[in-house]
Design a protein around this motif. Structure first.
Motif, PDB file in Angstrom:
ATOM      1  N   ASP A   8      68.573  70.007  10.524  1.00  0.00           N
ATOM      2  CA  ASP A   8      69.702  69.073  10.519  1.00  0.00           C
ATOM      3  C   ASP A   8      69.274  67.849  11.325  1.00  0.00           C
ATOM      4  OD1 ASP A   8      72.078  67.681  10.832  1.00  0.00           O
ATOM      5  OD2 ASP A   8      73.286  69.494  11.060  1.00  0.00           O
ATOM      6  N   ALA A   9      69.088  66.729  10.657  1.00  0.00           N
ATOM      7  CA  ALA A   9      68.481  65.556  11.278  1.00  0.00           C
ATOM      8  C   ALA A   9      69.465  64.629  11.982  1.00  0.00           C
ATOM      9  CB  ALA A   9      67.698  64.765  10.229  1.00  0.00           C
ATOM     10  N   HIS A  10      70.739  65.014  12.077  1.00  0.00           N
ATOM     11  CA  HIS A  10      71.704  64.129  12.741  1.00  0.00           C
ATOM     12  C   HIS A  10      72.905  64.937  13.204  1.00  0.00           C
ATOM     13  CE1 HIS A  10      73.398  59.885  13.084  1.00  0.00           C
ATOM     14  NE2 HIS A  10      74.459  60.631  13.336  1.00  0.00           N
ATOM     15  N   ALA A  49      67.430  71.134  14.783  1.00  0.00           N
ATOM     16  CA  ALA A  49      68.299  69.964  14.666  1.00  0.00           C
ATOM     17  C   ALA A  49      67.750  68.815  15.501  1.00  0.00           C
ATOM     18  CB  ALA A  49      69.723  70.295  15.098  1.00  0.00           C
ATOM     19  N   ASP A 159      70.343  55.946   8.994  1.00  0.00           N
ATOM     20  CA  ASP A 159      71.245  57.069   8.762  1.00  0.00           C
ATOM     21  C   ASP A 159      72.247  56.807   7.638  1.00  0.00           C
ATOM     22  OD1 ASP A 159      73.222  55.429   9.844  1.00  0.00           O
ATOM     23  OD2 ASP A 159      73.301  56.463  11.762  1.00  0.00           O
ATOM     24  N   LYS A 190      68.335  59.163   6.219  1.00  0.00           N
ATOM     25  CA  LYS A 190      69.073  60.407   6.359  1.00  0.00           C
ATOM     26  C   LYS A 190      70.088  60.536   5.231  1.00  0.00           C
ATOM     27  CE  LYS A 190      68.749  60.352  11.399  1.00  0.00           C
ATOM     28  NZ  LYS A 190      69.473  60.459  12.685  1.00  0.00           N
ATOM     29  N   SER A 192      72.984  61.813   4.753  1.00  0.00           N
ATOM     30  CA  SER A 192      74.032  62.302   5.644  1.00  0.00           C
ATOM     31  C   SER A 192      75.273  61.438   5.498  1.00  0.00           C
ATOM     32  CB  SER A 192      73.552  62.237   7.105  1.00  0.00           C
ATOM     33  OG  SER A 192      73.275  60.895   7.489  1.00  0.00           O
ATOM     34  N   ALA A 220      71.101  65.752   6.785  1.00  0.00           N
ATOM     35  CA  ALA A 220      71.789  65.871   8.066  1.00  0.00           C
ATOM     36  C   ALA A 220      73.270  66.110   7.835  1.00  0.00           C
ATOM     37  CB  ALA A 220      71.589  64.615   8.908  1.00  0.00           C
ATOM     38  N   SER A 221      73.886  66.788   8.791  1.00  0.00           N
ATOM     39  CA  SER A 221      75.301  67.140   8.656  1.00  0.00           C
ATOM     40  C   SER A 221      76.243  66.108   9.276  1.00  0.00           C
ATOM     41  CB  SER A 221      75.570  68.498   9.320  1.00  0.00           C
ATOM     42  OG  SER A 221      75.473  68.383  10.736  1.00  0.00           O
ATOM     43  N   ASP A 222      75.807  65.469  10.374  1.00  0.00           N
ATOM     44  CA  ASP A 222      76.654  64.592  11.193  1.00  0.00           C
ATOM     45  C   ASP A 222      77.649  65.403  12.029  1.00  0.00           C
ATOM     46  OD1 ASP A 222      77.340  62.091  12.210  1.00  0.00           O
ATOM     47  OD2 ASP A 222      78.929  61.774  10.740  1.00  0.00           O
TER      48      ASP A 222
END
Length: 267
Positions: A8-10, A49, A159, A190, A192, A220-222
């Motif tokens: 998860d990148a964010h 993450a 993002d 991203k 996201s 990413a989920s945020d």
């Protein structure tokens, strides 16, 4: 690699007692601790993450530092700086898991001038250390800052699908500038924030995939969805990507492989 490996990148972590900047965009009155983050990742089958520093807390990076130290194998983070940073400071932060700097420009009356020496020297140091810059801006502002970032040689991570102007979408000048930047070889995006961007978000994701390919995209989920708390279960962000990118091989890269190379040095 399959969809089972996910980064998860964010995400964000914070506690209710962290000092807020003056007039913040959001002022959460609850905590989302790094322990809660790890539990959320585990509950949803997510391996690692990347914590994005968030503008409400300014350059108080201390809690992100605590999270990285508590979970060195699973977490990386970005920081916000409001003063020039020396290389030895950045090197020390890098040893603790910081990998980038976020520019919290969204919502400001005017964009800061990033052509000044303070910014140019920071970007050079980040490039030398193989960190990235994470600009937090509206899509229409990307053409104003991407050329300077590109010229600096630093890696760029944008993002929320580039936040295209909702009226013109993939035909907006900001989105076109983002695609050109990706083509130059040091920009990632991203996938996201689809819930923030409306029904066209999947169109943006598919166009990015078509033009840039999965090696430039990270999922990413945020989480924890600041400003939209309780409206979106974490699993919904995973399901969203599965629907947006039907191709399993491409999706596996977006879910984890690309982020592993970008943030974890391929380890």
């Amino acid at each position: 690699m399959s969809d089972s490996f996910k980064i998860d990148a964010h995400v964000h972590v914070f506690t209710s007692d962290i000092p807020l900047i003056d007039n913040p965009r959001h002022a959460p009155k609850y905590s989302f601790t790094h322990e809660q983050l790890i539990a959320t990742l585990d509950q949803n089958g997510v391996d690692r993450a990347v914590i994005a520093a968030a503008s409400p807390w300014g350059d108080y990076n201390d809690y992100i530092l605590a999270a990285l130290r508590a979970h060195p194998k699973r977490l990386r983070g970005t920081a916000i700086f409001r003063r020039p940073m020396e290389r030895f400071e950045l090197e020390a932060m890098g040893r603790d898991g910081f990998v980038g700097v976020r520019l919290p420009f969204i919502g400001l009356p005017a964009l800061p001038d990033i052509t000044t020496f303070d910014y140019r020297s920071l970007f050079r140091r980040l490039a030398d250390l193989d960190w990235h810059v994470h600009p937090h801006v509206d899509g229409e502002d990307l053409p104003k800052i991407l050329p300077t970032l590109e010229a600096s040689g630093v890696k760029i991570v944008v993002d929320h699908l580039g936040r295209p102007d909702p009226k013109s979408g993939i035909n907006s000048e900001g989105f076109k500038a983002l695609l050109r930047s990706i083509d130059k070889g040091r920009t990632w995006v991203k996938v996201s924030g689809g819930y923030r961007l409306g029904p066209e978000a999947k169109t943006y994701a598919r166009e990015l995939l078509r033009v840039a390919g999965p090696d430039r995209l990270v999922w990413a989920s945020d989480c924890p969805f600041v400003g939209h708390e309780g409206q979106f279960p974490y699993q919904a962000t995973i399901d969203w990507l599965v629907d947006a990118i039907p191709d399993a091989a491409a999706r596996a890269k977006v879910f984890g492989a690309t982020a592993r190379d970008l943030y974890f040095n391929g380890a």
